[in-house]
Design an enzyme around this catalytic site. Structure first.
Site, mmCIF file in Angstrom:
data_model
loop_
_atom_site.group_PDB
_atom_site.id
_atom_site.type_symbol
_atom_site.label_atom_id
_atom_site.label_comp_id
_atom_site.label_asym_id
_atom_site.label_seq_id
_atom_site.Cartn_x
_atom_site.Cartn_y
_atom_site.Cartn_z
ATOM 1 N N VAL A 65 0.633 -0.571 -0.190
ATOM 2 C CA VAL A 65 -0.006 0.409 0.046
ATOM 3 C C VAL A 65 0.794 0.938 -0.162
ATOM 4 O O VAL A 65 1.771 1.085 0.502
ATOM 5 C CB VAL A 65 -1.146 -0.381 1.528
ATOM 6 C CG1 VAL A 65 -2.120 -1.035 0.865
ATOM 7 C CG2 VAL A 65 -0.146 0.131 2.734
ATOM 8 N N SER A 66 0.086 2.459 -0.322
ATOM 9 C CA SER A 66 1.094 3.536 -0.612
ATOM 10 C C SER A 66 1.337 4.427 0.939
ATOM 11 O O SER A 66 2.573 4.839 0.704
ATOM 12 C CB SER A 66 0.668 4.724 -1.937
ATOM 13 O OG SER A 66 0.461 3.545 -2.451
ATOM 14 N N SER A 67 0.360 4.371 1.462
ATOM 15 C CA SER A 67 0.839 4.992 2.877
ATOM 16 C C SER A 67 0.224 4.634 3.762
ATOM 17 O O SER A 67 -0.557 3.501 3.512
ATOM 18 C CB SER A 67 -0.070 6.662 2.884
ATOM 19 O OG SER A 67 -1.586 6.094 2.635
#
Length: 182
Positions: free
Chosen positions: A8-10
């Site tokens: 996931v990006s964050s």
């Protein structure tokens, strides 16, 4: 061995759906991380690449979780191929153990990259249009023009240090320095 990779990006996003999907399809080991796909430093992906062996299968829930660009995806797929490792993307129903699966991988990767480029181009056009109308993007400066004048006056007296001036205006020294340079 079936090996999963989730990303996931964050920190605000949850990888639980990806982890569940990978576990449900029989992954014996799952590497996961919370990091942007734009950067090349993805420690868990590097660990995965170091651990795969001939005959393994790497599985992701979605293609964009593995790489953000077509060249990145193709490089990873080439690395898998060199080690005789298969690749499966669950959502796109890609399985590179067949010629058709490999072709679909390349086509979907190209379309995904095309879509990202379109979004980028539309964003640039929108920012340019806003600029023409007098709008300026980005964050508002922490120090107003008046604050900068006051900071200069405080510093010119010689009685106050830059650190004290920065603390007075509740900004960091680099922020103060940048404002004073303008």
């Amino acid at each position: 061995m079936r090996i999963g990779y989730a990303r996931v990006s964050s920190e605000l996003q949850s990888e639980n759906a990806q982890l569940d999907a990978l576990a449900n399809c029989g992954c014996e080991r799952i590497y996961h991380e919370k990091i942007s796909g734009k950067g090349t430093k993805r420690p868990e992906l590097i660990r995965l690449l170091d651990s795969i062996r001939t005959g393994d299968t790497v599985i992701v829930q979605r293609l964009d979780r593995l790489g953000r660009s077509l060249s990145d995806l193709i490089n990873l797929l080439s690395a898998f191929k060199q080690k005789n490792v298969e690749f499966i993307s669950l959502n796109e129903n890609i399985d590179t153990s067949s010629a058709t699966g490999e072709l679909i991988f390349h086509m979907i990767g190209a379309i995904a990259q095309f879509e990202r480029r379109l979004i980028s181009e539309r964003t640039k056009v929108g920012l340019e249009a806003a600029k023409v109308r007098g709008r300026k993007g980005g964050r508002k400066p922490k120090l107003t023009h008046s604050d900068v004048k006051k900071a200069r006056a405080m510093l010119s007296s010689g009685e106050v240090s830059k650190a004290e001036v920065a603390q007075h205006f509740k900004v960091s020294r680099p922020t103060l320095n940048k404002a004073l340079e303008k």
